[in-house]
Structure formats: structure tokens, C-alpha cells
Motif scaffolding. Structure first.
Motif, mmCIF file in Angstrom:
data_model
loop_
_atom_site.group_PDB
_atom_site.id
_atom_site.type_symbol
_atom_site.label_atom_id
_atom_site.label_comp_id
_atom_site.label_asym_id
_atom_site.label_seq_id
_atom_site.Cartn_x
_atom_site.Cartn_y
_atom_site.Cartn_z
ATOM 1 N N ALA A 2 12.366 -49.949 2.181
ATOM 2 C CA ALA A 2 12.498 -51.113 3.056
ATOM 3 C C ALA A 2 11.611 -52.222 2.492
ATOM 4 C CB ALA A 2 12.043 -50.751 4.469
ATOM 5 N N PRO A 3 12.086 -53.485 2.493
ATOM 6 C CA PRO A 3 11.241 -54.576 1.974
ATOM 7 C C PRO A 3 9.886 -54.634 2.678
ATOM 8 C CG PRO A 3 13.431 -55.391 2.633
ATOM 9 C CD PRO A 3 13.392 -53.936 2.980
ATOM 10 N N GLU A 4 9.862 -54.352 3.974
ATOM 11 C CA GLU A 4 8.592 -54.377 4.731
ATOM 12 C C GLU A 4 7.636 -53.313 4.208
ATOM 13 O OE1 GLU A 4 11.616 -54.119 5.987
ATOM 14 O OE2 GLU A 4 11.885 -55.312 7.804
ATOM 15 N N VAL A 5 8.193 -52.191 3.753
ATOM 16 C CA VAL A 5 7.365 -51.087 3.239
ATOM 17 C C VAL A 5 6.700 -51.518 1.933
ATOM 18 C CG1 VAL A 5 7.489 -48.766 2.254
ATOM 19 C CG2 VAL A 5 8.664 -49.274 4.412
ATOM 20 N N LEU A 6 7.497 -52.115 1.056
ATOM 21 C CA LEU A 6 6.953 -52.580 -0.223
ATOM 22 C C LEU A 6 5.835 -53.601 0.017
ATOM 23 C CD1 LEU A 6 7.041 -52.639 -3.311
ATOM 24 C CD2 LEU A 6 8.782 -54.414 -3.147
#
Ligand code: PLP
Length: 374
Positions: A2-6
Motif C-alpha cells: 500500500a502506498p501508505e505503508v511505503l
């Protein structure tokens, strides 16, 4: 991922790269961040933070749970599992059988459902642990974990479930689920690969599998993989917010894909109990064609699917899961698994629906069985 995870992980690879177990302030400042990640993982499954240990993957969590039960019950030499487990449990139990443990591999029926009769029959006073997956990785079929756990709790037998495929896809509540240990893995819920967790219910006797330093309160040695742990925490937070929405969206995509392929490809069938499974997985057999040939043709369109489990594909061995379900030979070799995520969209599903039926038709013309059928 997920982009938020990165985004959440990057500071821990750039600025905050200290060793969380060090005495100095630079490493020591990571403590609260790790605690926050642990809390987020716990919240997703309604557990307590100190019931979570971080591991390197789902396989490690699975091996740890089974091995711990054997270590704390040295007089008990019997393990119960199923014929359809992921290799992280299935092959580990085969290894233990070679070491002298008695292992019962419970059968399933042709819809991938567990035989409860065999389960009751297998339990005895020597049983150290029962390890049964929450949901199958090849078919998505969900096992009756609540029912099994209630029986095991009464008998005082340790119960582990491999919930790697289920966490983030269906709501889980460890306050009511009668399970002693539960495995999860980062890359199944949009965290990075190479990080996982094991839930260990408070009060469960436990023995570590990776022995060394004092990390994880002595329950799992090894310098903390800080950035990935932060990523796992963030992924769990996202899943917590989205699990219901994702469930409906994935079921919609999966049903559209499945119904259209069944309608447009003769001699196709879904493997597994369609009434009780994860929302994102479909396993379809196209009789009289080779699964690998289908995969290669799909790959030309940038469509990534899989035959068997990702770990067994490439081994050219038909899936042990489908064999256990008694899928006939002509369908076994033409089985394809599609796994969907919240990042798939309807345009992609439409693409598969457009390109796959002609591929199947073409491959059937090349197969002696397929030609005969025509
Ligand atoms: N268990 C199940 C049901 C899985 O699907 C997987 C991975 O695909 C694993 C265990 C292993 O997890 P990992 O790849 O993180 O070791």
C-alpha cells in the motif's frame, strides 16, 4: 505494498535506522514506534499487544507455533493437521513425521471442506497440537475454526491456525475465537514481504524457535526488522479501516470474473466451496488444458495468475490441495488461481474475461483430449 505503508516505512530506512535493542538514544528512540506497530497489529485481530511477536514471515510463524507445542509437551508426540495446509505447515509436519512424530493429515471432501468426523476420531491423549488453517490459499475455502477450537479448548489441546490468507480479508476477533496461536504474514495485506507475526494467547506455554538474543521478550531472537514492522503495523491499521469495504468490493470483482468465465468457457468448474470462502480467491479448472500453458498465454497480456500455490508452481507437481479434494486428472492440470486485491479494478477483470475464453479454446484445439471433446 500500500502506498501508505511505503510512506510510513521510509523514515525508518533513511533517518531512523538505529538498532532498536541498543542502549544508545539513537536506537532506543525506536521503542515507542515498535510498540505502536505492535498495538496496530493487535487491534486488527482484537488481541493484546503483548500477545503479538514479530517474525520474518508466515512460514516462520507456522513453524514456531508447531515446534513450540512439541517443546512444551515433550511427552506428547502426536500432531493433527490437514492434507490441504500451506507447505509451511504441511511440509514441516512431514519433516516432523520423518523425525518420529505421529502426524494425522485430515482429509477434505470434493469441495475442500474438512471432515469433522475424521477430526473427532483423530484426537487422543498424545495430541500435542492441532494446526488447521483458517482459509485455504489455493481455493479460499474457510474452515470452521470456532467449532474446532471449542472442542480443543474443552480437551485442553493446543490449537494453532494459519490465518495468513484470512487476516485483513475477514474480521477476526481473538477475544472470541478459541485459538491459542495464529499466524499472519505481511505481504498478504499490503505490507512488505519478509515480515510476519505470531499471536500467542496470554497464558499459553511457549518455547521460542529462533534462539539467541532477548528481542521480543525472549520469544524470538534477532535484531528487529524495524522498517518492515512499521510497515506491517500501518498495513494492519489500513485493513482495520477497510476490511468491510474491501470484502464487498473483492466479492463483486471475484463473482464477475468467475461467473463470466464459467459462462464463456465450456468444461470449466470452480474448485472449492463457493458458499464459504475468502472474497478474493477463485480457483478454476479448465478441463483438457495445461495450467502452465494458460499462465504463459495470460502473462503475454500482463495478467499474473498462478497454478497451484506460488511455491509449488514451477515444481510441475499437481497441487496437493486439489489432489486431496479428488479433483479429476483432466481438471487437475488445467487449474488456475486468481487472487484479487483492493488495487485491482473492473477494467482488469474485463480484460481477463475478454482474453481468457479464446485462449482456452485455442489450447484445447492443441490437446488430444480437447480435440476429442469437440
Ligand atoms: N500460509 C499460507 C496460508 C500462505 O498462503 C503463505 C504464503 O503464501 C504462507 C503460510 C507463508 O507465508 P510467507 O510467504 O510469509 O512465509
Amino acid at each position: 505494498m500500500a502506498p501508505e505503508v511505503l510512506e510510513a516505512m521510509l523514515p525508518y530506512l533513511k533517518e531512523l535506522y538505529g538498532n532498536a535493542s541498543s542502549m544508545h538514544t539513537f536506537g532506543g528512540q525506536l521503542g515507542p514506534h515498535l510498540r505502536a506497530a505492535r498495538r496496530k497489529v493487535a487491534e486488527l485481530i482484537n488481541a493484546e499487544p503483548d500477545e503479538i511477536i514479530f517474525t520474518s514471515c508466515g512460514s516462520e510463524s507456522d513453524n514456531t507455533a508447531v515446534m513450540s507445542a512439541l517443546e512444551v509437551n515433550p511427552q506428547k508426540k502426536h500432531i493433527i493437521t490437514t492434507r490441504v495446509e500451506h507447505p509451511a505447515v504441511y511440509n514441516f509436519c512431514k519433516h516432523l513425521a520423518r523425525k518420529g512424530y505421529r502426524v494425522t493429515f485430515l482429509p477434505v471432501d470434493n469441495m475442500g471442506r474438512l471432515s469433522l468426523e475424521a477430526f473427532y476420531k483423530a484426537l487422543d491423549d498424545e495430541t500435542a497440537i492441532v494446526s488447521i488453517m483458517f482459509a485455504n490459499n489455493e481455493t479460499g475455502v474457510i474452515f470452521p475454526i470456532e467449532e474446532l477450537g471449542a472442542v480443543l479448548k474443552e480437551r485442553g489441546i493446543l490449537f494453532h491456525t494459519d490465518a495468513v490468507q484470512a487476516v485483513g480479508k475477514v474480521p477476526l476477533d481473538m477475544k472470541t475465537l478459541p485459538v491459542d496461536m495464529l499466524s499472519l504474514s505481511g505481504h498478504k495485506l499490503h505490507a512488505p514481504k519478509g515480515v510476519g507475526a505470531l499471536y500467542i494467547r496470554k497464558g499459553t506455554r511457549f518455547y521460542p524457535y529462533i534462539i539467541g538474543g532477548h528481542q521480543e521478550h525472549g520469544r524470538r531472537a534477532g535484531t528487529e526488522n524495524v522498517a518492515s514492522i512499521i510497515g506491517l503495523g500501518e498495513a494492519c491499521k489500513l485493513s482495520m479501516e477497510r476490511v468491510g469495504r474491501d470484502y464487498d468490493y473483492l466479492s463483486m470483482l471475484r463473482d464477475k470474473l468467475e461467473n463470466s468465465l464459467l459462462a464463456n468457457c465450456p468444461d470449466a468448474r470452480v474448485n472449492g466451496d463457493r458458499g464459504r470462502r475468502l472474497p478474493n480467491t477463485t480457483n478454476i479448472s479448465f478441463e483438457y488444458v495445461e495450467g502452465e500453458a494458460i499462465l504463459l498465454r495470460l502473462d503475454e497480456y500482463g495478467i499474473c495468475a498462478s497454478s497451484g500455490s506460488a511455491c509449488t508452481s514451477g515444481a510441475l507437481e499437481p497441487s496437493h490441495v486439489l489432489r486431496a479434494m479428488g479433483v479429476p486428472f483432466t481438471a487437475l492440470h488445467g487449474s488456475i488461481r486468481f487472487s484479487l486485491s483492493r488495487y485491482n479494478n473492473e477494467t482488469e477483470i474485463d480484460k481477463v474475461i475478454e482474453v481468457l475464453p479464446p485462449i482456452i479454446k485455442e489450447l484445447r484445439m492443441l490437446s488430444p483430449y480437447g480435440r476429442e471433446k469437440k
